[in-house]
Design a protein around this motif. Structure first.
Motif, PDB file in Angstrom:
ATOM      1  N   LEU A  31       0.835  -1.208   0.000  1.00 33.72           N
ATOM      2  CA  LEU A  31       0.000   0.000   0.000  1.00 33.72           C
ATOM      3  C   LEU A  31       0.862   1.248   0.000  1.00 33.72           C
ATOM      4  O   LEU A  31       1.915   1.281   0.645  1.00 33.72           O
ATOM      5  CB  LEU A  31      -0.887   0.045   1.248  1.00 33.72           C
ATOM      6  N   THR A  32       0.371   2.283  -0.659  1.00 34.14           N
ATOM      7  CA  THR A  32       0.979   3.601  -0.542  1.00 34.14           C
ATOM      8  C   THR A  32       0.313   4.319   0.631  1.00 34.14           C
ATOM      9  O   THR A  32      -0.752   3.893   1.114  1.00 34.14           O
ATOM     10  CB  THR A  32       0.757   4.428  -1.818  1.00 34.14           C
ATOM     11  N   HIS A  33       0.912   5.397   1.060  1.00 31.57           N
ATOM     12  CA  HIS A  33       0.318   6.183   2.142  1.00 31.57           C
ATOM     13  C   HIS A  33      -1.091   6.655   1.780  1.00 31.57           C
ATOM     14  O   HIS A  33      -2.025   6.479   2.571  1.00 31.57           O
ATOM     15  CB  HIS A  33       1.237   7.359   2.505  1.00 31.57           C
ATOM     16  N   PRO A  34      -1.304   7.237   0.580  1.00 30.64           N
ATOM     17  CA  PRO A  34      -2.668   7.660   0.240  1.00 30.64           C
ATOM     18  C   PRO A  34      -3.668   6.500   0.194  1.00 30.64           C
ATOM     19  O   PRO A  34      -4.823   6.657   0.601  1.00 30.64           O
ATOM     20  CB  PRO A  34      -2.514   8.320  -1.138  1.00 30.64           C
ATOM     21  N   GLN A  35      -3.253   5.325  -0.263  1.00 33.77           N
ATOM     22  CA  GLN A  35      -4.153   4.173  -0.261  1.00 33.77           C
ATOM     23  C   GLN A  35      -4.518   3.785   1.173  1.00 33.77           C
ATOM     24  O   GLN A  35      -5.672   3.459   1.459  1.00 33.77           O
ATOM     25  CB  GLN A  35      -3.500   2.978  -0.966  1.00 33.77           C
ATOM     26  N   THR A  40      -8.458   3.561   5.476  1.00 35.91           N
ATOM     27  CA  THR A  40      -8.777   3.957   6.847  1.00 35.91           C
ATOM     28  C   THR A  40     -10.084   4.736   6.897  1.00 35.91           C
ATOM     29  O   THR A  40     -10.935   4.496   7.766  1.00 35.91           O
ATOM     30  CB  THR A  40      -7.625   4.789   7.446  1.00 35.91           C
ATOM     31  N   MET A  41     -10.274   5.666   5.969  1.00 36.18           N
ATOM     32  CA  MET A  41     -11.511   6.457   5.925  1.00 36.18           C
ATOM     33  C   MET A  41     -12.714   5.576   5.611  1.00 36.18           C
ATOM     34  O   MET A  41     -13.786   5.729   6.206  1.00 36.18           O
ATOM     35  CB  MET A  41     -11.412   7.578   4.881  1.00 36.18           C
ATOM     36  N   LEU A  42     -12.548   4.636   4.682  1.00 35.45           N
ATOM     37  CA  LEU A  42     -13.671   3.768   4.314  1.00 35.45           C
ATOM     38  C   LEU A  42     -14.031   2.794   5.431  1.00 35.45           C
ATOM     39  O   LEU A  42     -15.183   2.392   5.558  1.00 35.45           O
ATOM     40  CB  LEU A  42     -13.363   3.011   3.021  1.00 35.45           C
ATOM     41  N   LYS A  43     -13.060   2.423   6.236  1.00 36.54           N
ATOM     42  CA  LYS A  43     -13.380   1.566   7.395  1.00 36.54           C
ATOM     43  C   LYS A  43     -14.140   2.383   8.445  1.00 36.54           C
ATOM     44  O   LYS A  43     -15.112   1.923   9.024  1.00 36.54           O
ATOM     45  CB  LYS A  43     -12.126   0.974   8.024  1.00 36.54           C
ATOM     46  N   ALA A  44     -13.684   3.601   8.667  1.00 32.99           N
ATOM     47  CA  ALA A  44     -14.315   4.460   9.674  1.00 32.99           C
ATOM     48  C   ALA A  44     -15.700   4.935   9.221  1.00 32.99           C
ATOM     49  O   ALA A  44     -16.601   5.095  10.052  1.00 32.99           O
ATOM     50  CB  ALA A  44     -13.425   5.659   9.977  1.00 32.99           C
ATOM     51  N   TYR A  45     -15.857   5.159   7.916  1.00 36.57           N
ATOM     52  CA  TYR A  45     -17.105   5.705   7.369  1.00 36.57           C
ATOM     53  C   TYR A  45     -17.528   4.895   6.144  1.00 36.57           C
ATOM     54  O   TYR A  45     -17.412   5.371   5.016  1.00 36.57           O
ATOM     55  CB  TYR A  45     -16.922   7.179   6.990  1.00 36.57           C
ATOM     56  N   PRO A  46     -18.015   3.676   6.337  1.00 34.61           N
ATOM     57  CA  PRO A  46     -18.409   2.851   5.194  1.00 34.61           C
ATOM     58  C   PRO A  46     -19.479   3.552   4.354  1.00 34.61           C
ATOM     59  O   PRO A  46     -20.349   4.234   4.899  1.00 34.61           O
ATOM     60  CB  PRO A  46     -18.977   1.581   5.823  1.00 34.61           C
ATOM     61  N   GLY A  47     -19.379   3.386   3.054  1.00 28.10           N
ATOM     62  CA  GLY A  47     -20.377   3.962   2.173  1.00 28.10           C
ATOM     63  C   GLY A  47     -20.063   5.363   1.692  1.00 28.10           C
ATOM     64  O   GLY A  47     -20.906   6.007   1.066  1.00 28.10           O
ATOM     65  N   CYS A  53     -14.808  10.921   0.331  1.00 26.49           N
ATOM     66  CA  CYS A  53     -13.554  10.309   0.781  1.00 26.49           C
ATOM     67  C   CYS A  53     -12.386  11.265   0.524  1.00 26.49           C
ATOM     68  O   CYS A  53     -11.514  11.424   1.366  1.00 26.49           O
ATOM     69  CB  CYS A  53     -13.345   8.980   0.070  1.00 26.49           C
ATOM     70  N   ALA A  54     -12.387  11.908  -0.638  1.00 30.26           N
ATOM     71  CA  ALA A  54     -11.316  12.854  -0.974  1.00 30.26           C
ATOM     72  C   ALA A  54     -11.271  13.995   0.035  1.00 30.26           C
ATOM     73  O   ALA A  54     -10.200  14.369   0.511  1.00 30.26           O
ATOM     74  CB  ALA A  54     -11.521  13.398  -2.393  1.00 30.26           C
ATOM     75  N   ARG A  55     -12.432  14.525   0.381  1.00 29.96           N
ATOM     76  CA  ARG A  55     -12.481  15.625   1.357  1.00 29.96           C
ATOM     77  C   ARG A  55     -11.946  15.177   2.711  1.00 29.96           C
ATOM     78  O   ARG A  55     -11.154  15.865   3.343  1.00 29.96           O
ATOM     79  CB  ARG A  55     -13.910  16.143   1.512  1.00 29.96           C
ATOM     80  N   MET A  56     -12.373  14.016   3.156  1.00 28.98           N
ATOM     81  CA  MET A  56     -11.963  13.536   4.480  1.00 28.98           C
ATOM     82  C   MET A  56     -10.490  13.149   4.520  1.00 28.98           C
ATOM     83  O   MET A  56      -9.839  13.293   5.550  1.00 28.98           O
ATOM     84  CB  MET A  56     -12.830  12.356   4.889  1.00 28.98           C
ATOM     85  N   ALA A  57      -9.973  12.653   3.405  1.00 28.27           N
ATOM     86  CA  ALA A  57      -8.581  12.199   3.354  1.00 28.27           C
ATOM     87  C   ALA A  57      -7.615  13.326   2.990  1.00 28.27           C
ATOM     88  O   ALA A  57      -6.407  13.109   2.951  1.00 28.27           O
ATOM     89  CB  ALA A  57      -8.445  11.052   2.349  1.00 28.27           C
ATOM     90  N   LEU A  58      -8.166  14.519   2.719  1.00 26.25           N
ATOM     91  CA  LEU A  58      -7.362  15.677   2.307  1.00 26.25           C
ATOM     92  C   LEU A  58      -6.570  15.371   1.032  1.00 26.25           C
ATOM     93  O   LEU A  58      -5.397  15.720   0.903  1.00 26.25           O
ATOM     94  CB  LEU A  58      -6.420  16.128   3.433  1.00 26.25           C
ATOM     95  N   LEU A  59      -7.244  14.723   0.085  1.00 21.54           N
ATOM     96  CA  LEU A  59      -6.665  14.399  -1.213  1.00 21.54           C
ATOM     97  C   LEU A  59      -7.567  14.992  -2.296  1.00 21.54           C
ATOM     98  O   LEU A  59      -8.726  15.306  -2.039  1.00 21.54           O
ATOM     99  CB  LEU A  59      -6.574  12.876  -1.400  1.00 21.54           C
ATOM    100  N   THR A  60      -7.041  15.123  -3.496  1.00 23.76           N
ATOM    101  CA  THR A  60      -7.866  15.636  -4.583  1.00 23.76           C
ATOM    102  C   THR A  60      -8.815  14.537  -5.059  1.00 23.76           C
ATOM    103  O   THR A  60      -8.487  13.345  -4.961  1.00 23.76           O
ATOM    104  CB  THR A  60      -7.015  16.113  -5.776  1.00 23.76           C
ATOM    105  N   THR A  92     -17.133   0.480   0.042  1.00 27.31           N
ATOM    106  CA  THR A  92     -16.938  -0.224   1.302  1.00 27.31           C
ATOM    107  C   THR A  92     -15.768  -1.191   1.155  1.00 27.31           C
ATOM    108  O   THR A  92     -15.406  -1.588   0.038  1.00 27.31           O
ATOM    109  CB  THR A  92     -18.191  -1.019   1.724  1.00 27.31           C
ATOM    110  N   LEU A  93     -15.193  -1.553   2.283  1.00 29.75           N
ATOM    111  CA  LEU A  93     -14.087  -2.502   2.282  1.00 29.75           C
ATOM    112  C   LEU A  93     -14.608  -3.924   2.107  1.00 29.75           C
ATOM    113  O   LEU A  93     -15.668  -4.273   2.618  1.00 29.75           O
ATOM    114  CB  LEU A  93     -13.318  -2.426   3.601  1.00 29.75           C
TER     115      LEU A  93
END
Length: 141
Positions: A31-35, A40-47, A53-60, A92-93
């Protein structure tokens, strides 16, 4: 450099060192750090949608779209249409994704322990509050 350096630079320097350590810990998982962040975000917030996800992960959104495509191809996540907004996809995971995240989390937890080494619970709590306050005040989104 050193304890007398500018606070913002020291924070950046610490973040860079922590990220490099995490990337090394994740290397064995593939895994890369962004992956890792997306899983992690999808486990915490499924769906979550890709945009959320981009907003929560601070990614584009573009970066998350690539990450999601790769994770789906590898069987770590699956998509489903939103029950109300059918064109929106929710992620979801899978069991594979959960296992991969658990393996990656062990490396991340080891880094967390190194970061907190020599600090008491009170010190760690103070640092967490300080970092959360900075994030909230300087990046309110």
């Amino acid at each position: 450099r050193g304890e007398d350096g500018h606070l913002a630079y020291l924070l950046r320097q610490a973040q860079a060192a922590a990220r490099l350590s995490l990337e090394r810990a994740l290397a064995s998982t593939g895994l890369t750090h962004p992956q890792f962040v997306v899983l992690t975000m999808l486990k915490a917030y499924p769906g979550l949608s890709g945009a959320d996800c981009a907003r929560m992960a601070l990614l584009t959104p573009q970066t998350v779209n690539v990450i999601i495509g790769n994770l789906e191809r590898d069987g770590a996540i699956r998509r489903a249409p939103h029950p109300v907004h059918g064109r929106m996809l929710q992620w979801t995971l899978t069991a594979r994704g959960l296992a991969l995240l658990a393996k990656a989390r062990r490396g991340a937890n080891a880094l967390e322990q190194r970061l907190a080494a020599g600090l008491g619970k009170r010190d760690v709590a103070t640092i967490r509050r300080w970092l959360a306050r900075i994030a909230a005040e300087f990046h309110p989104d």
